[in-house]
Scaffold this active site. Structure first.
Site, PDB file in Angstrom:
ATOM      1  CG  ASN A 212      -0.287  -0.031   2.516  1.00 23.97           C
ATOM      2  OD1 ASN A 212       0.474   0.875   2.832  1.00 23.97           O
ATOM      3  ND2 ASN A 212      -0.523  -1.067   3.302  1.00 23.97           N
ATOM      4  CG  ASP A 281      -7.255  -4.542   6.429  1.00 23.83           C
ATOM      5  OD1 ASP A 281      -6.839  -4.505   7.598  1.00 23.83           O
ATOM      6  OD2 ASP A 281      -7.721  -3.551   5.837  1.00 23.83           O
TER       7      ASP A 281
HETATM    8  O1  C5P Z   1      -7.488  -0.797   8.957  1.00 19.97           O
HETATM    9  P1  C5P Z   1      -8.208  -0.094  10.079  1.00 19.97           P
HETATM   10  O2  C5P Z   1      -8.896   1.153   9.641  1.00 19.97           O
HETATM   11  O3  C5P Z   1      -9.055  -1.005  10.919  1.00 19.97           O
HETATM   12  O4  C5P Z   1      -7.005   0.434  11.030  1.00 19.97           O
HETATM   13  C1  C5P Z   1      -7.290   1.105  12.220  1.00 19.97           C
HETATM   14  C2  C5P Z   1      -6.123   0.971  13.158  1.00 19.97           C
HETATM   15  O5  C5P Z   1      -5.877  -0.401  13.449  1.00 19.97           O
HETATM   16  C3  C5P Z   1      -4.797   1.532  12.671  1.00 19.97           C
HETATM   17  O6  C5P Z   1      -4.173   2.116  13.787  1.00 19.97           O
HETATM   18  C4  C5P Z   1      -4.024   0.316  12.203  1.00 19.97           C
HETATM   19  O7  C5P Z   1      -2.624   0.485  12.373  1.00 19.97           O
HETATM   20  C5  C5P Z   1      -4.563  -0.776  13.115  1.00 19.97           C
HETATM   21  N1  C5P Z   1      -4.628  -2.085  12.472  1.00 19.97           N
HETATM   22  C6  C5P Z   1      -3.953  -3.141  13.045  1.00 19.97           C
HETATM   23  N2  C5P Z   1      -4.027  -4.390  12.479  1.00 19.97           N
HETATM   24  C7  C5P Z   1      -4.774  -4.597  11.363  1.00 19.97           C
HETATM   25  C8  C5P Z   1      -5.465  -3.527  10.771  1.00 19.97           C
HETATM   26  C9  C5P Z   1      -5.379  -2.285  11.353  1.00 19.97           C
HETATM   27  O8  C5P Z   1      -3.284  -2.940  14.057  1.00 19.97           O
HETATM   28  N3  C5P Z   1      -4.817  -5.801  10.829  1.00 19.97           N
END
Ligand code: C5P
Length: 399
Positions: A212, A281
């Site tokens: 990304n 993700d």
């Molecule tokens: O992708 P998302 O919007 O859910 O991300 C929100 C927060 O969660 C961010 O701080 C991101 O670093 C964290 N996150 C994570 N592990 C994931 C997806 C997101 O720690 N698999």
């Protein structure tokens, strides 16, 4: 970085080392960052570089002599030390370290160091044997005991042809150390901050990956802010274009699962966890160990979900720990961020707008909102990432 240098006065002492060439870039970068820079050259420093060069780069007269000058500029060492927010000596020879440690004031720079009231930062640069000599080491230890800051030297090949410690730190490292010395408030001292930063690369085969656009700039800004405020910082970083500050402990990872393992391993020892990484993700279920051959047929990649690092960390949270997340959204950023704050059981979430002209990804600034579990909700339109990092820690300290 600007936030640490804007409107600050730096007195830069330059002594006689071949590393003076790095001082030129240092002067120019500090000016770009908004600092006023005054250069003082020692006599041997002036054998290595012409005052005119530093004069042009700093935009100020260069101090070369205590009394009567070759360039015609005499500037009182007392007045100058009172103006300076930081006195930095880069490059610093064994001689200037010895004089500073012993309180000898036999030229302009050593006298200014004696009269100093602001933080002092040395960037040693010398031959390995001079650096490792018991006298130099004792002088450094004495100066450190008195609260003087040091950056470098690094090991490597020296101008004299020998190998070992003695190379002056590089300019980005010098700037980071100057930023830390310029920041008086150490309100995060004794805290351990763990930050995830940058993108993840999930392998498709031996050559390709899914990635990304995360640059790592937000993680860098958070790490530098925490370091400047006295925290011990560990950054678990994906392959970002902006590497983390050198003073941080850096754990380099590629995939989300590597990031997850690195975070969970360090979680028990941290006081603040900030998830600034754009975690992947999904990953490819079975990456091909070879290289997938081209064909004219359509191709389907089978993806499986990665662990949610922050959510899983929250499940293991100990009393006193605080967790911060980011939410990068294309619309309804605040509502979506508030939902994530609750679902991931965070103490704070920072919402960013991505997509469109004001996209925060890869940029130095963007639209942001800070939301806390305690009900704070503040908007920061087009805020610089360095300034946003300051606000995030301000809220954590006051909350
Ligand atoms: O992708 P998302 O919007 O859910 O991300 C929100 C927060 O969660 C961010 O701080 C991101 O670093 C964290 N996150 C994570 N592990 C994931 C997806 C997101 O720690 N698999």
């Amino acid at each position: 970085m600007n936030r640490f240098f804007a409107d600050k006065t730096v007195l830069l002492g330059i002594t006689g080392s071949i590393a003076v060439f790095k001082a030129c870039e240092l002067v120019s970068r500090m000016r770009e960052l908004g600092a006023r820079v005054h250069c003082a050259l020692t006599r041997s420093g002036a054998e290595m570089i012409q005052p005119a060069t530093l004069e042009a780069l700093s935009g100020n007269p260069v101090i070369t002599e205590m009394f009567g000058t070759r360039t015609g500029h005499t500037i009182s060492h007392i007045a100058m030390t009172r103006q300076a927010d930081l006195i930095m000596v880069a490059p610093a020879t064994a001689n200037i370290l010895a004089k500073a440690a012993q309180g000898i004031g036999d030229d302009w720079l050593s006298t200014a160091l004696l009269a100093a009231r602001s933080p002092v930062l040395f960037a040693p640069a010398m031959n390995t044997f001079m650096y490792t000599h018991a006298a130099t080491q004792a002088n450094i230890a004495l100066l450190k005991e008195r609260g003087v800051f040091f950056v470098g030297p690094a090991p490597g090949r020296l101008a004299c042809g020998e190998e070992g410690p003695g190379r002056m730190a590089e300019v980005p490292e010098l700037l980071e150390a100057a930023a830390q010395a310029l920041h008086p408030q150490k309100d995060l001292a004794s805290l351990r901050v763990l930050i995830t930063s940058g993108p993840n690369f999930e392998p498709i085969d031996a050559a390709r990956y899914i990635g990304n656009r995360s640059s790592g700039k937000m993680g860098y800004a958070l790490a530098l802010e925490a370091l400047c405020r006295g925290a011990a910082v560990c950054v678990v970083s994906g392959p970002a274009t902006q590497p983390p500050p050198v003073a941080a402990e850096i754990v380099s990872v590629q995939t989300a699962r590597e990031m997850y393992n690195a975070v969970l391993e360090r979680l028990p020892g941290c006081d603040i966890l900030i998830g600034a990484a754009a975690v992947a993700d999904y990953r490819i279920a079975l990456p091909d160990p070879g290289k997938i051959k081209r064909s004219d047929e359509p191709m389907t990649l089978h993806l499986v979900p990665n662990p949610d690092i922050l959510a899983e960390a929250a499940a293991k949270k100990k009393a006193g720990q605080r967790f911060v997340g980011f939410a990068a959204e294309t619309e309804n950023a605040v509502e979506k961020a508030r939902e994530k704050l609750q679902r991931k059981q965070l103490d704070m979430i920072v919402a960013n707008l991505i997509g469109g002209e004001r996209c925060a990804i890869g940029s130095d600034c963007g639209d942001a909102w800070i939301l806390t579990a305690g009900g704070v909700s503040e908007a920061y339109p087009q805020v610089e990432k360095a300034t946003l990092a300051k606000y995030i820690f301000d809220h954590l300290v006051s909350g």
